[in-house]
Design a protein around this motif. Structure first.
Motif, short mmCIF file in Angstrom:
data_model
loop_
_atom_site.label_atom_id
_atom_site.label_comp_id
_atom_site.label_asym_id
_atom_site.label_seq_id
_atom_site.Cartn_x
_atom_site.Cartn_y
_atom_site.Cartn_z
N GLU A 58 0.83 -1.20 0.00
CA GLU A 58 0.00 0.00 0.00
C GLU A 58 0.87 1.25 0.00
OE1 GLU A 58 -3.97 -1.33 2.43
OE2 GLU A 58 -2.10 -1.18 3.55
N LEU A 59 1.99 1.21 0.69
CA LEU A 59 2.92 2.35 0.69
C LEU A 59 3.43 2.61 -0.72
CD1 LEU A 59 4.79 4.48 1.92
CD2 LEU A 59 6.38 2.64 2.53
N LYS A 60 3.73 1.55 -1.44
CA LYS A 60 4.27 1.68 -2.79
C LYS A 60 3.27 2.38 -3.71
CE LYS A 60 7.95 0.71 -5.26
NZ LYS A 60 9.27 1.24 -4.89
N GLU A 61 1.98 2.16 -3.47
CA GLU A 61 0.96 2.81 -4.28
C GLU A 61 0.95 4.32 -4.05
OE1 GLU A 61 -3.92 3.14 -4.54
OE2 GLU A 61 -3.00 1.51 -3.38
N TYR A 62 1.14 4.72 -2.80
CA TYR A 62 1.08 6.14 -2.46
C TYR A 62 2.43 6.84 -2.63
CZ TYR A 62 -3.69 6.41 -0.70
OH TYR A 62 -5.05 6.45 -0.62
N LEU A 63 3.52 6.10 -2.42
CA LEU A 63 4.86 6.67 -2.54
C LEU A 63 5.71 5.74 -3.40
CD1 LEU A 63 6.72 9.02 -1.57
CD2 LEU A 63 7.43 7.50 0.30
N PRO A 64 5.52 5.79 -4.72
CA PRO A 64 6.20 4.83 -5.60
C PRO A 64 7.72 4.96 -5.62
CG PRO A 64 5.01 6.50 -6.87
CD PRO A 64 4.58 6.66 -5.45
N SER A 65 8.25 6.07 -5.15
CA SER A 65 9.70 6.24 -5.14
C SER A 65 10.35 5.57 -3.94
CB SER A 65 10.06 7.73 -5.11
OG SER A 65 9.64 8.34 -3.90
N ALA A 66 9.57 5.12 -2.96
CA ALA A 66 10.11 4.61 -1.70
C ALA A 66 10.99 3.39 -1.88
CB ALA A 66 8.97 4.28 -0.75
N ASP A 67 12.07 3.34 -1.11
CA ASP A 67 12.89 2.13 -1.00
C ASP A 67 12.28 1.31 0.14
OD1 ASP A 67 14.76 0.16 -0.55
OD2 ASP A 67 16.48 1.47 -0.83
N ILE A 68 11.42 0.39 -0.21
CA ILE A 68 10.61 -0.35 0.77
C ILE A 68 11.47 -1.03 1.83
CG2 ILE A 68 8.96 -2.22 1.07
CD1 ILE A 68 7.78 0.25 -0.20
N LYS A 69 12.65 -1.48 1.47
CA LYS A 69 13.51 -2.20 2.41
C LYS A 69 13.98 -1.31 3.55
CE LYS A 69 15.25 -5.50 -1.01
NZ LYS A 69 16.47 -6.01 -1.72
N LYS A 70 14.06 0.00 3.30
CA LYS A 70 14.59 0.91 4.31
C LYS A 70 13.51 1.63 5.12
CE LYS A 70 18.99 1.88 2.02
NZ LYS A 70 19.89 2.94 1.49
N ILE A 71 12.28 1.63 4.62
CA ILE A 71 11.19 2.30 5.32
C ILE A 71 10.67 1.39 6.43
CG2 ILE A 71 8.89 3.30 5.10
CD1 ILE A 71 11.07 4.90 3.67
N LYS A 72 10.53 1.93 7.63
CA LYS A 72 10.07 1.14 8.78
C LYS A 72 8.55 1.01 8.83
CE LYS A 72 14.30 0.75 10.07
NZ LYS A 72 15.02 -0.53 9.83
N GLY A 73 7.86 2.01 8.30
CA GLY A 73 6.40 1.96 8.31
C GLY A 73 5.82 3.27 7.83
N ALA A 74 4.51 3.29 7.62
CA ALA A 74 3.83 4.49 7.14
C ALA A 74 2.38 4.48 7.58
CB ALA A 74 3.93 4.59 5.62
N ILE A 75 1.86 5.69 7.86
CA ILE A 75 0.46 5.86 8.25
C ILE A 75 -0.13 6.98 7.41
CG2 ILE A 75 -1.15 6.30 10.13
CD1 ILE A 75 1.06 5.53 12.09
N LEU A 76 -1.28 6.73 6.83
CA LEU A 76 -2.01 7.77 6.10
C LEU A 76 -2.98 8.44 7.05
CD1 LEU A 76 -2.75 9.17 3.38
CD2 LEU A 76 -4.54 7.45 3.14
#
Length: 416
Positions: A170-188
């Motif tokens: 879901e994070l990738k949909e909202y922030l496609p530039s994100a390096d998923i491996k380094k992101i700890k989490g996200a809240i909308l």
């Protein structure tokens, strides 16, 4: 010629105050030392973040900043200075960084943030103003495991109208530039909004001119004369005298007039920040405004481009754009995002007027009868501009004392 109301300062606070004064039938003059197109409001991120966003002075801010300094990722810089007032401000800032103050501040943010969003939406509808406005939420991204877990503790319940905790896909949909491996989490956080701050300033300026508001630009007010507890006139750098029934001081971080002529020691300091406005590949454009919680970087998509804002320099009076600060913002961002080309970059720097408890300085001067303040909005000027403009307008139009306004008593730094 004696004017009705003169507003010193053409940032968002000045423009919104003029908007509501004009709506109430007052003749308004705005005097600004520049042309408003490079003001702090103009360089704002455009994120209207009144909901579920901690104030700057919050528990753990000092220790978290020191930790990021050791990692070379700190957004905050405190320059050595001989200005004792800055150290006094820092002491007060640290004192306000507690749970009780933060809880109260966030309640006030939510109250006046909702009022502001309703007023922006009313402006857009009634006056046909194009702000590139979207109320589609704020994505808070965490790059530190500790801060993410602490935030999850506060949102350990279900409220589908207020927030959503994202899974990796879901994070990738909202922030496609994100390096998923380094992101700890996200809240909308769904109640926040965004717009193009520069477009807002230009649209408001044009609307006010069409409505009869007088603009005197590129003219700095250097002094004022006070007699019998009233401002008789103010004097510009061009030696022009301006008389008015009422004066509103909306000078951002600049407090010299209030200090020298009104003996007002305003507890506020300039905090230098930067923005980078650029074009990026469409496949990487974020879906909503995104705040990298641990890096103090805000990324806001706009109609024609994207904007980063970051950095918080205390003790600097240098308005120049420092290249190493721009490089630092990019480095911190790309540490947690995929690399892409940033095209047609435009850099900006300016000074945010910060109070030590994130509460603006609004209200009538206690000694000078025809002088009112509307300043100290810090990094939340666009978030609260219309609400504060309407409050100040109400004071002036209805000739109220501060004690007669519940809004002043609740949401002014003079009473907090």
């Amino acid at each position: 010629m004696k004017r009705d109301v003169v507003i010193i300062g053409g940032g968002i606070a000045g423009l919104c105050t003029a908007y509501y004064l004009q709506k109430s039938g007052r003749k308004v003059t705005i005097i600004d030392e520049a042309d408003i197109t490079n003001s702090t409001s103009f360089g704002n991120a455009g994120l209207l973040s009144a909901f579920d966003k901690s104030p700057l002075s919050c528990p753990g801010v000092v220790s978290n900043t020191l930790k990021l300094m050791l990692k070379g990722q700190s957004p905050a810089i405190i320059h050595p200075t001989l200005d004792f007032k800055i150290y006094k401000w820092l002491v007060n800032f640290i004192k306000n960084s507690n749970e009780k103050r933060t809880k109260k501040t966030m309640m006030l943010f939510e109250k006046y943030g909702e009022i502001t969003l309703n007023l922006y939406e009313k402006m857009i509808k009634e006056d046909n103003l194009d702000f590139d406005y979207h109320r589609d939420g704020m994505l808070s991204v965490f790059t530190e495991d500790k801060s993410y877990k602490e935030r999850l503790k506060k949102y350990n319940y279900t409220d589908d109208e207020r927030f959503k905790i994202f899974k990796k896909d879901e994070l990738k949909e909202y922030l496609p530039s994100a390096d998923i491996k380094k992101i700890k989490g996200a809240i909308l956080f769904k109640k926040n909004a965004r717009f193009d701050s520069g477009r807002v300033m230009l649209e408001l300026k044009k609307h006010l001119i069409d409505a009869g508001v007088e603009f005197i630009l590129n003219e700095k007010i250097d002094s004022m004369r006070i007699e019998n507890n009233e401002v008789k006139h103010i004097i510009s750098s061009k030696s022009v005298f301006y008389e008015a029934e009422h004066f509103i001081m909306s000078t951002g971080y600049k407090t010299a007039l209030a200090g020298k002529y009104c003996n007002k020691d305003l507890m506020m300091t300039p905090a230098k920040g930067y923005s980078i406005t650029f074009e990026m590949p469409k496949e990487f454009i974020p879906k909503v405004s995104t705040i990298f919680n641990d890096l103090f970087i805000v990324m806001t998509p706009r109609r024609d481009n994207v904007r980063f804002t970051s950095k918080l320099e205390i003790g600097s009076d240098d308005p120049a754009i420092i290249e190493k600060q721009i490089d630092s913002i990019k480095k911190n961002f790309f540490e947690y995002n995929q690399t892409f080309e940033m095209n047609n970059e435009v850099y900006w720097s300016g000074f945010r007027p910060l109070t030590p408890n994130d509460i603006p300085l609004i209200g009538r001067d206690e000694d000078v009868n025809n002088l009112t303040y509307c300043m100290g909005l810090g990094w939340l000027g666009m978030t609260f501009g219309p609400a504060l403009g309407s409050i100040v307008s109400d004071l002036v139009v209805n000739d109220k004392k501060n004690a007669q306004s519940d809004d002043i008593l609740m949401f002014s730094g003079f009473y907090q």
